[in-house]
Scaffold this active site. Structure first.
Site, PDB file in Angstrom:
ATOM      1  N   ASP A  55       0.853  -1.197   0.000  1.00 32.93           N
ATOM      2  CA  ASP A  55       0.000   0.000   0.000  1.00 32.93           C
ATOM      3  C   ASP A  55       0.888   1.246   0.000  1.00 32.93           C
ATOM      4  OD1 ASP A  55      -3.122   0.737   1.407  1.00 32.93           O
ATOM      5  OD2 ASP A  55      -1.561   2.253   1.193  1.00 32.93           O
ATOM      6  N   ASP A  70      -4.150   2.424  -4.919  1.00 30.73           N
ATOM      7  CA  ASP A  70      -2.804   2.424  -4.336  1.00 30.73           C
ATOM      8  C   ASP A  70      -2.450   1.169  -3.540  1.00 30.73           C
ATOM      9  OD1 ASP A  70      -4.075   2.807  -1.845  1.00 30.73           O
ATOM     10  OD2 ASP A  70      -2.433   4.066  -1.147  1.00 30.73           O
ATOM     11  N   GLU A  71      -3.189   0.098  -3.726  1.00 29.90           N
ATOM     12  CA  GLU A  71      -2.870  -1.095  -2.928  1.00 29.90           C
ATOM     13  C   GLU A  71      -3.209  -2.375  -3.685  1.00 29.90           C
ATOM     14  OE1 GLU A  71      -5.576  -1.609   0.472  1.00 29.90           O
ATOM     15  OE2 GLU A  71      -6.967  -0.305  -0.600  1.00 29.90           O
TER      16      GLU A  71
HETATM   17  P1  TTP Z   1      -5.310   5.113   1.446  1.00 31.08           P
HETATM   18  O1  TTP Z   1      -4.319   4.058   1.075  1.00 31.08           O
HETATM   19  O2  TTP Z   1      -6.438   4.727   2.343  1.00 31.08           O
HETATM   20  O3  TTP Z   1      -4.566   6.329   2.144  1.00 31.08           O
HETATM   21  P2  TTP Z   1      -3.168   6.970   1.829  1.00 31.08           P
HETATM   22  O4  TTP Z   1      -2.417   6.211   0.794  1.00 31.08           O
HETATM   23  O5  TTP Z   1      -3.346   8.418   1.547  1.00 31.08           O
HETATM   24  O6  TTP Z   1      -2.431   6.871   3.225  1.00 31.08           O
HETATM   25  P3  TTP Z   1      -1.836   5.572   3.940  1.00 31.08           P
HETATM   26  O7  TTP Z   1      -2.037   4.398   3.022  1.00 31.08           O
HETATM   27  O8  TTP Z   1      -0.389   5.886   4.166  1.00 31.08           O
HETATM   28  O9  TTP Z   1      -2.598   5.453   5.212  1.00 31.08           O
HETATM   29  O10 TTP Z   1      -5.949   5.738   0.144  1.00 31.08           O
HETATM   30  C1  TTP Z   1      -5.223   5.887  -1.070  1.00 31.08           C
HETATM   31  C2  TTP Z   1      -5.608   7.169  -1.754  1.00 31.08           C
HETATM   32  O11 TTP Z   1      -7.002   7.186  -1.999  1.00 31.08           O
HETATM   33  C3  TTP Z   1      -5.334   8.421  -0.942  1.00 31.08           C
HETATM   34  O12 TTP Z   1      -4.003   8.899  -1.112  1.00 31.08           O
HETATM   35  C4  TTP Z   1      -6.350   9.378  -1.455  1.00 31.08           C
HETATM   36  C5  TTP Z   1      -7.511   8.508  -1.873  1.00 31.08           C
HETATM   37  N1  TTP Z   1      -8.575   8.579  -0.873  1.00 31.08           N
HETATM   38  C6  TTP Z   1      -9.556   9.560  -1.022  1.00 31.08           C
HETATM   39  O13 TTP Z   1      -9.576  10.307  -2.006  1.00 31.08           O
HETATM   40  N2  TTP Z   1     -10.503   9.675  -0.059  1.00 31.08           N
HETATM   41  C7  TTP Z   1     -10.532   8.866   1.048  1.00 31.08           C
HETATM   42  O14 TTP Z   1     -11.408   9.025   1.919  1.00 31.08           O
HETATM   43  C8  TTP Z   1      -9.507   7.876   1.189  1.00 31.08           C
HETATM   44  C9  TTP Z   1      -9.484   6.975   2.397  1.00 31.08           C
HETATM   45  C10 TTP Z   1      -8.552   7.770   0.209  1.00 31.08           C
HETATM   46 MG    MG Z   2      -2.179   4.154   0.885  1.00 30.28          MG
END
Ligand code: TTP
Ligand code: MG
Length: 402
Positions: free
Chosen positions: A18, A112-113
């Site tokens: 991720d 992103d994962e």
């Molecule tokens: P995540 O992987 O949940 O969050 P992140 O990558 O920003 O942070 P981390 O993994 O380090 O905790 O989500 C991936 C992307 O999806 C995030 O960068 C932006 C988008 N996203 C939104 O637009 N709205 C949201 O509510 C969430 C959770 C994510």
């Molecule tokens: Mg992330």
């Protein structure tokens, strides 16, 4: 010919990879002045919520889904930047293609994962931690992005593990530690237990994971309903092999919003449709599904509601959804009649077979694949969207960022 029954059954090994603070990290990558700054990404068009923020901003309590206004209060020194989906998709494709070069069994879960099935690769590639380290280093070198990797014998625990040491983390939850790991988490940190579930559990007197772990399956089902009770019972007892493996079929993904005042101005309506299209696209990609039937709902000031739907080629990206939605809207709209609410929905969605973001955008959906059951804060924000109050000015004054 004889078969060696003494052979040990091979233990499954999954990685969950991720990207850290994804959108915010890309913004930092593209603008070196943002390095070490609390970067807050969000506030596109009408929806003024935080998409994500850098870890510096998280230290101030800012998080995804929070209203931008609140984020500004918590973190006045924050650098607020608009969402640039196209750029994030580009970087996502880069990362995803490296991830899938490590295994033929790669499952992208969202932008992103993804999960990598690394079962049986030890002899060939080495210890899982070493492979994960190499993978992280390769991604950093080639894409300039840091990711976190979780390793476990199931996808569910791998996902928990990747979150455990974020950012730039690497954590292995060994099979023998799964039960103690899950039971040591606070209830609200257990993936799959949302705010509503916590409320229901607390109302039933279950205040912590320890007490929760002592409940029978029937007791959990009494509190949470049959499906949710069973789901949680399995999790709390570390029976998680099936999670992230179900298939989705024939459901729809929809989003709708109400205007603050009834609107007949086509500029405002089109801005609005664009915003809805962008949300719908995001959700389809995130849930790894695709659809070829779009529906548009129009509610007039007098609450009369009409819908129109049409099957077309596969729709996934914001612009093609927007074009289709606009076409349907103008087909049905009684010109000049003020609109109170507009909704769009992708009907009959199917799992998208595509493994990479690139394929996701170009290839038609085919067979069913794994279901993504993740409940994101984004989904919550979208559900609230139906009630969200919007102003005309905000819609008109925003630039297209997708
Ligand atoms: P995540 O992987 O949940 O969050 P992140 O990558 O920003 O942070 P981390 O993994 O380090 O905790 O989500 C991936 C992307 O999806 C995030 O960068 C932006 C988008 N996203 C939104 O637009 N709205 C949201 O509510 C969430 C959770 C994510
Ligand atoms: Mg992330």
């Amino acid at each position: 010919m004889s078969y060696d029954y003494s052979r040990k059954v091979m233990e499954s090994v999954f990685f969950h990879a991720d990207i850290d603070a994804f959108f915010a990290q890309v913004e930092k990558l593209d603008n070196s002045e943002l390095r070490d700054k609390p970067v807050i990404v969000g506030g596109s068009m009408s929806r003024s919520v935080v998409s994500t923020c850098s870890y510096e901003a998280r230290a101030f309590g800012v998080h995804s889904g929070m209203p931008i206004a609140q984020a500004k209060k918590l973190c006045p020194a924050g650098v607020f930047v608009p969402v640039r989906m196209k750029r994030y998709h580009e970087k996502s494709v880069e990362v995803m293609s490296i991830l899938q070069s490590y295994t033929p069994h790669f499952q992208q879960l969202s932008i992103d994962e993804g999960f990598l099935d690394m079962t049986g690769t030890k002899l060939l590639l080495g210890e899982p931690e070493k492979v994960a380290e190499k993978l992280k280093a390769e991604i950093l070198e080639k894409t300039k992005l840091t990711i976190s990797i979780g390793i476990a014998s199931t996808k569910y625990f791998a996902k928990l593990a990747s979150d455990f040491k974020k950012p730039n983390g690497l954590f292995y939850i060994h099979k023998s530690d799964e039960l103690s790991f899950i039971q040591s988490l606070p209830m609200n940190k257990i993936w799959g237990i949302g705010k509503m579930t916590v409320k229901k559990l607390e109302a039933a007197g279950i205040m912590n994971t320890k007490t929760l772990s002592r409940l029978s399956c029937q007791q959990m089902q009494l509190i949470l309903g049959t499906a949710n009770g069973l789901f949680l019972y399995d999790i709390i007892n570390a029976h998680t092999e099936h999670i992230f493996n179900e298939t989705v079929r024939d459901h729809s993904v929809s989003t709708e919003m109400t205007f603050e005042t009834d609107v007949a101005n086509t500029n405002v309506i089109e801005n609005f449709l664009f915003e809805l299209s962008s949300e719908l696209s995001y959700r389809l990609i995130r849930e790894q599904v695709a659809s070829s039937t779009l529906s548009v709902k129009i509610k007039y000031a007098d609450f009369k509601t009409v819908t129109i739907q049409e099957a077309n080629s596969v729709i996934l990206d914001t612009v093609s959804i927007f074009n289709e939605a606009k076409k349907l809207f103008y087909k049905k709209w009684e010109r000049g009649n003020p609109v109170r609410l507009i909704g769009i929905a992708a009907l009959k969605v199917l799992d998208n077979e595509a493994n990479t973001q690139g394929e996701l955008f170009s290839e038609p959906n085919r067979n069913k694949k794994q279901k993504l059951v993740e409940k994101t804060a984004l989904d919550l924000a979208k559900k609230q969207g139906g009630k969200q109050v919007l102003t005309r000015a905000r819609l008109i004054n925003t630039k297209e960022t997708d």
